[in-house]
Write a protein that holds these residues in place. Structure first.
Motif, short mmCIF file in Angstrom:
data_model
loop_
_atom_site.label_atom_id
_atom_site.label_comp_id
_atom_site.label_asym_id
_atom_site.label_seq_id
_atom_site.Cartn_x
_atom_site.Cartn_y
_atom_site.Cartn_z
N ARG A 155 -17.08 8.21 -39.92
CA ARG A 155 -16.74 7.10 -39.82
C ARG A 155 -17.11 6.30 -41.12
NH1 ARG A 155 -14.28 5.74 -35.11
NH2 ARG A 155 -15.05 6.41 -33.13
N ARG A 212 -10.52 6.29 -39.85
CA ARG A 212 -10.06 5.14 -38.82
C ARG A 212 -10.35 5.60 -37.56
NH1 ARG A 212 -5.74 4.16 -42.70
NH2 ARG A 212 -4.32 5.30 -41.31
N ARG A 213 -10.03 6.98 -37.30
CA ARG A 213 -10.05 7.50 -35.91
C ARG A 213 -10.81 8.81 -36.01
NH1 ARG A 213 -5.84 10.09 -31.88
NH2 ARG A 213 -6.63 9.03 -30.06
N VAL A 214 -11.61 9.03 -35.16
CA VAL A 214 -12.47 10.29 -35.21
C VAL A 214 -12.16 11.06 -33.69
CG1 VAL A 214 -14.86 11.21 -35.33
CG2 VAL A 214 -14.22 9.26 -36.63
#
Length: 234
Positions: free
Chosen positions: A179, A184-186
């Motif tokens: 992050r 934006r997305r993990v």
């Protein structure tokens, strides 16, 4: 080893208290037998549950039955290089195969699990943390890193590694680092064969989602058979 054309395949897993995990590991050995009719298989474990790999190999050795111990493990660490190697060391009719990973087929299963979880392989802002159980053995860490590199070849966003214990970084730290690097997305890709303690811990790692473990999948049974075949005497 003896001239027996088909030694017993000893499927040696870590062991788990999870009933689902135990069932899936048992079904993996059955799937290998379905792919190879006539193959004799038995189970053994290095921790948590009986029978131990030491006892299974010793019993087969006493009966004069040749065996190939295949680690149902995704990397080569202490359990492979000490526990399993030690179990076969005193029995000339037994040999140990290499662990299941790294292998491109396992990466293909990982990719399918990621896609099933809704991850976008073409989105450079979706980061993947490959989460393994962890080991203090650098050879095991190297195997996990190799798997991450294979996964990265088909993934637009960054792929990093995290561990449940013993190795660095811990999975929550790897998620936080992804992050901080701009993801934006993990998504945590569970590099685990079956549900159990480590998979339960991943739910609290701070990722947007966590994939299911690798099992069940027939491709893993095919890897298991390949490890068995490679360990057979020429």
């Amino acid at each position: 080893m003896t001239d027996d054309p088909q030694p017993v395949l000893v499927a040696c897993a870590h062991g788990t208290r999870s009933p689902t995990g135990r069932r899936l590991i048992g079904e993996l050995a059955l799937a290998a037998r379905a792919l190879r009719p006539g193959l004799r298989t038995t189970a053994a474990f290095v921790d948590v549950q009986p029978p131990t790999v030491v006892d299974v190999v010793a019993g087969l050795g006493t009966a004069g039955t040749p065996a190939v111990v295949v680690p149902l493990l995704l990397s080569g660490g202490y359990h492979v290089h000490v526990d399993i190697a030690g179990a076969v060391a005193d029995h000339p009719s037994a040999v140990a195969a290499r662990p299941l990973g790294p292998d491109p087929r396992l990466v293909a299963v990982l990719t399918d699990r990621l896609l099933a979880a809704g991850a976008d392989r073409d989105d450079p802002a979706t980061a993947v943390v490959l989460a393994a159980a962890g080991s203090s053995d650098p050879r095991a860490v190297a195997d996990v890193e190799d798997t991450a590199r294979l996964l990265q070849q088909d993934w637009a966003g960054p792929v990093s590694t995290g561990y449940g214990s013993a190795a660095q970084p811990p999975v929550p730290d790897a998620v936080a680092a992804a992050r901080a690097a701009g993801a934006r997305r993990v998504v945590v890709a569970a590099y685990l064969l079956a549900p159990g303690h480590f998979h339960d811990k991943l739910q609290g790692a701070g990722a947007d989602c966590v994939t299911a473990p690798l099992l069940p999948d027939e491709r893993i049974a095919a890897v298991l058979l390949d490890r068995y075949d490679a360990a057979l005497p020429a």
